[in-house]
Structures are given as C-alpha cells and as structure tokens.
Design an enzyme around this catalytic site. Structure first.
Site, PDB file in Angstrom:
ATOM      1  N   GLY A   7     -73.873 -43.599  -1.814  1.00 16.00           N
ATOM      2  CA  GLY A   7     -73.776 -42.172  -2.100  1.00 16.00           C
ATOM      3  C   GLY A   7     -72.511 -41.822  -2.863  1.00 16.00           C
ATOM      4  N   THR A   8     -71.409 -42.440  -2.486  1.00 17.55           N
ATOM      5  CA  THR A   8     -70.132 -42.134  -3.142  1.00 17.55           C
ATOM      6  C   THR A   8     -70.187 -42.472  -4.630  1.00 17.55           C
ATOM      7  OG1 THR A   8     -68.820 -42.348  -1.129  1.00 17.55           O
ATOM      8  CG2 THR A   8     -67.668 -42.738  -3.210  1.00 17.55           C
ATOM      9  N   ASN A  17     -72.833 -32.339   5.687  1.00 18.63           N
ATOM     10  CA  ASN A  17     -72.800 -33.465   6.614  1.00 18.63           C
ATOM     11  C   ASN A  17     -72.140 -33.138   7.942  1.00 18.63           C
ATOM     12  OD1 ASN A  17     -70.628 -33.305   4.611  1.00 18.63           O
ATOM     13  ND2 ASN A  17     -69.691 -34.973   5.763  1.00 18.63           N
ATOM     14  N   GLN A  21     -77.478 -36.363   3.000  1.00 13.60           N
ATOM     15  CA  GLN A  21     -77.881 -36.032   4.376  1.00 13.60           C
ATOM     16  C   GLN A  21     -79.340 -35.598   4.473  1.00 13.60           C
ATOM     17  OE1 GLN A  21     -76.224 -36.553   7.173  1.00 13.60           O
ATOM     18  NE2 GLN A  21     -74.307 -37.186   6.220  1.00 13.60           N
ATOM     19  N   HIS A  52     -77.994 -46.011   3.863  1.00  8.98           N
ATOM     20  CA  HIS A  52     -77.649 -46.246   5.276  1.00  8.98           C
ATOM     21  C   HIS A  52     -77.694 -44.981   6.123  1.00  8.98           C
ATOM     22  CE1 HIS A  52     -73.363 -44.833   5.706  1.00  8.98           C
ATOM     23  NE2 HIS A  52     -73.497 -44.787   4.402  1.00  8.98           N
ATOM     24  N   THR A  59     -74.930 -57.274 -11.889  1.00  7.68           N
ATOM     25  CA  THR A  59     -76.162 -57.828 -11.328  1.00  7.68           C
ATOM     26  C   THR A  59     -76.584 -57.013 -10.113  1.00  7.68           C
ATOM     27  OG1 THR A  59     -75.588 -60.028 -12.111  1.00  7.68           O
ATOM     28  CG2 THR A  59     -77.199 -59.913 -10.322  1.00  7.68           C
ATOM     29  N   CYS A 118     -56.766 -34.785  14.564  1.00 11.48           N
ATOM     30  CA  CYS A 118     -56.212 -35.890  15.339  1.00 11.48           C
ATOM     31  C   CYS A 118     -57.055 -37.145  15.251  1.00 11.48           C
ATOM     32  CB  CYS A 118     -56.067 -35.471  16.782  1.00 11.48           C
ATOM     33  SG  CYS A 118     -54.969 -34.073  16.919  1.00 11.48           S
TER      34      CYS A 118
END
Lengths: 133, 388
Positions: free
Chosen positions: B71-72, B151, B179, B201, B237, B325
């Site tokens: 996706g990126t 997402n 998504q 994925h 390839t 965090c």
C-alpha cells in the site's frame, strides 16, 4: 502499533502489573504534581516525613507502562531515606532500578525524579513557613 | 491463555489457502516472468491471472493494475507519479488531515520540493466535506487524494461525491483504499477514481505486495527504473509468489466479503454497545454508521492508551491505541486530533479491529476484562478527581 512489550524489562512489567504505593496520603507533608495530560503523563507524588526521614510515599499516575512502573519504583526507593538522600535520587537511578527503560521512555523516569523533587520542595516550603510562624 | 487478536487493521494472518496457492511459485514454477521458456511463461501466466482477479474485484481493466510492494508504494507512486508527470500543468494537491502516513508523508515530501498542499479538515466524525474539496480546487490543482476509509477511526469518506467533483474539474483523483478493498465493495467507476491503492496483507494476503490501480490514460512518472516489467511502469522482477497470494486473497474476498462484513458489523455493534454500557466516560470515535464493518475506536477518559493495551495484552487481547506513548514520536494520533479530540482523550483511545477468526466469545471476553482494567487504572489516575 508498537513493540514496547518486548522492550520493557521484566522488572518494569512486574511493577506495572503490581504497582506499589498506589494512592494518596491523607494530610501529606509534601505533594508533587508534574507532567501534563496533553503530553500523556501526569504524576502525583505524596510524602510523609518524620524527623527528616521520608516514612511513607504514595503516587497517582496517568500514563504509560513506563510511567506507572517509574512511579512505583521511585516511591519504593525513597521510603526510609532522609531528605538529603532522597534529593540525590536521579532519573537514571530509577531507570537502573527497573533494569532499564527503552530510550523513548527515559522521560518517564525524569518525570518520577521531578515528581519526587517537587514533593520535597513542597515539604521544605511548608517547613520554612512553620519556622517563620 | 487464549489469545484474541483484534488488530486486523494493522495486519491479518495470511489464509492457508493463500499460502498454498503461493508455495509452488517458490520452487516448481520459479521462473522469471520475463523469460520466454516454459518456466518463465508459467510464472507470467500466474501473474496475469492475479492481475485479472484484482481488476475484476474493483471493476477495472487488467492493464490498469500495477503490482507494487504494498500500500505504501502504491500511495507513493500515485502521488509522486502524478505530481511529477503533471508539473507543467500545476503544483497544487488537495488532501485531508486524516490520511495514512503513506499519503501524509509523501505530501510533506512534495511540499518541500515546491508543491503546494491543501489539507482539508474533517468534522467530528472524521468526514471530509465534498464542498470543501470543490472550493479548494484552483487552476493549479493537479491531484486530489482522499482516503476511502480511515484506518484508525473507520469512517468511510464520501469518495464518490468527491470523485464527481474531481472529474468535473478535470483533476486526477486518488484514493487510498487499503482499508476497504477486500472488505467492502469497491468499484473504480462508481467511485470515479483515477488511482487507487491496495494492500494484500490487510485482507488475509501476504505482506510486501499490493497494487496501484491507474485509470487508462493517467500520466505517471515511474518510481522504479530498470527492466520493462509492468509495462515499464514498475521495474524489477515481479514477486511472483506474493502476487499469486494477492490474487488468491482477492478471489476469496470477492466470494466471501459480503457475508463476512455483515457478521463483523454485528460483532462491532455488540462490542460498541457493550463498552458504552459497561464503562462510564467512554465515547465512540468516528462515524456511528458510515463506518468500516470491523472497526471499533473508543476514548476512555482519565486513562492512557498504552497502559490499557499492556493490561489487555496480559489478558491475551491484542488491540491498538492512538496514544503518543505507544509510538516513537510521542505525538498523539493526528487523526484523533483532526476529529477535534483534546489530546488527553486521544491518549486514552483504544482501537479494536475485528477479523475472520473473531467470534462472539471474543467480544464477550473483551467486555469481561476491560471494565476491570479501566477501573484499576482510574483508581491510580490523578486526572479523575480533578475532573470531579
């Protein structure tokens, strides 16, 4: 989103799961409040002092696992210390006592040191006022 | 302890059927699709079959599908590809304030190189107003990029309406559909998109493979230069086993996603309802109805997300948070902030994203353990009393 689980030591997880000294002290001799909810960490530390010795310490913390474990550890470390000894507790010492913190979490130990210092300052301030009156 | 995985928006397990389909292409049919002998042609045939599967699922033509590393890369290709191919026409790109990093960071990159970026705000549910898009278009606008569904909070954007506006204005329109593809119906003609990013994925395919849909005639500058693969649009390839895996995942999703979405939406609503009933001071983030069937995102007041996650993990539940965090950046989720949440509520967010293996018992388990965790953390939170 993160792999902090594997980054935390067993000691951190142990203190996170079973934090010591959670709560507030009624009529404390010193209170320190540091951090900011906007940044995701707020720590409050209460101390009870008898003849210059910190006889009890408790905390309340809003924050991540490392913040909670650091709060728990610093309250354990400080109990039984004189004010002079307590002022020497550094963030590094807190982190080391926890068998280390991930680099991005070192600020949590800084917060613990700051909370303790701020509670002691609060105590010393009260002492000064008492002497003056 | 039974582990309950509720982070399917992060990634999904590869389905055994997909793995099985991939395996022969590592060993027996290992040829290079560019080779003319039979080994190569077997591999080529498998790649083209996968291309047809992907094209059919989204209502495209086979030649409009370019396989990528995920996706990126598809997002990078769409944005940089269009930007650099159309520089002569203008330098203005319109996007939103809630995009995935794969779009957001590319926009920052382009901005540093002289492109002008308009980042549209969203309402409290995370919706972009099509009218804002319309107003933002200038004679320098070359691309609009609005994600199909978010997402983090699961809000499904009015892509179709924006597509109409883009087409009327003659501006290329890209959507990050990472998504949605494989989960809800996606049709490139209905959505009126010129470019669309897919990741395998996220719907039980392998990691490291995805696709970019680029409508016929879309001018793109390639990111990868080298061989003539993918009609010279993406050199290198082909990862044949991964592409076969993507094709198989698409085939299975096409058959099953309708029913599965219904099942997940039921579980989602049960989880939302249960959380709101069992926990005080909790609120749903994102849109109540225009929402991905598998997404639950809530903010729990007075507690911090990472400590919630760690406690859930100790109970075997894997979820995610928008709290600073839990990230290296120590910044709370840009999406939650764009929705107007105060930072402390963004820090207290929890995301559960359901998937194929989840059952009603999993939802019940979360509802069983979370209230106790919240109560324990609130008991040690200094924020609670100050708010009282």
């Amino acid at each position: 989103m993160s792999d902090l689980w594997s980054l935390y030591s067993e000691k951190v997880m142990e203190h996170f799961k079973n934090p010591r000294n959670v709560g507030e002290i009624e009529n404390p001799d010193g209170v320190g409040r540091v951090g900011n909810p906007v940044c995701g960490d707020v720590m409050e530390l209460y101390i009870k002092v008898n003849d210059g010795i910190i006889v009890d310490a408790k905390f309340k913390t809003f924050g991540c696992g490392a913040a909670i474990a650091s709060s728990s550890m610093v309250t354990e470390m400080v109990k039984g210390n004189s004010i002079e000894e307590a002022l020497k507790i550094s963030n590094k010492a807190v982190a080391e006592a926890l068998d280390g913190l991930p680099p991005v979490k070192m600020h949590c130990s800084v917060l613990a040191e700051d909370a303790l210092k701020s509670a002691i300052e609060d105590y010393l301030e009260h002492q000064k006022l008492k002497k003056q009156t | 302890m039974r582990r309950i995985y509720l982070d399917h928006a992060a990634t999904t397990p590869t389905r055994p059927e997909v793995v099985k389909a991939m395996l022969p292409y590592f060993t027996d049919a290992f040829g290079n699709p560019s080779s003319i002998y039979s080994y190569g042609q077997e591999a080529r045939g498998a790649v083209e079959e996968a291309r047809t599967e992907v094209a059919e699922l989204i209502g495209a033509r086979s030649e409009e599908i370019i396989f990528t590393s995920g996706g990126t890369e598809a997002d990078n290709y769409a944005l940089k590809g269009v930007a650099y191919a159309n520089e002569h026409k203008g330098n203005h790109i319109i996007t939103t304030s809630i995009e995935h990093h794969a779009v957001m960071e590319v926009c920052k990159f382009l901005e540093r190189r002289g492109f002008r970026i308009t980042r549209l705000p969203v309402d409290k549910y995370g919706l972009v107003a099509p009218d804002d898009v319309k107003k933002a278009i200038t004679n320098k606008t070359i691309l609009i990029s609005v994600m199909h569904a978010n997402n983090q909070v699961g809000t499904i954007e009015p892509v179709e309406e924006i597509g109409k506006i883009a087409r009327e204005a003659g501006v290329y329109f890209h959507t990050d559909a990472v998504q949605t593809v494989g989960h809800i119906p996606v049709n490139v003609d209905e959505l009126k998109v010129d470019l669309l990013a897919i990741s395998a994925h996220k719907f039980y395919g392998p990691k490291g493979v995805g696709a970019l849909y680029a409508r016929k005639g879309t001018r793109l500058v390639s990111l990868m230069h080298g061989g003539e693969q993918e009609k010279r649009r993406r050199a290198g390839t082909e990862d044949v086993p991964a592409i076969v895996g993507l094709g198989k995942a698409v085939e299975l999703a096409g058959k099953e996603m309708g029913k599965e979405a219904e099942r997940l939406a039921y579980l989602r609503d049960k989880l939302i309802k249960g959380l709101v009933e069992k926990i005080d001071h909790i609120r749903l983030n994102g849109h109540p109805t225009r929402r991905l069937p598998n997404n639950v995102n809530v903010s729990v007041d007075f507690v911090e997300g990472e400590s919630l996650l760690l406690n859930l993990d100790l109970e075997g539940v894997c979820a995610s948070t928008g709290s600073a965090c839990s990230s290296a950046s120590l910044e709370p989720s840009h999406v939650l902030l764009a929705l107007g949440l105060p930072a402390e509520q963004a820090h207290g967010s929890l995301r559960f994203t359901l998937g194929r293996e989840n059952t009603e018992a999993d939802v019940e388990q979360v509802l069983e353990v979370l209230p106790g965790i919240v109560a324990r953390l609130r008991a040690m939170s200094p924020l609670l009393k100050t708010q009282k």
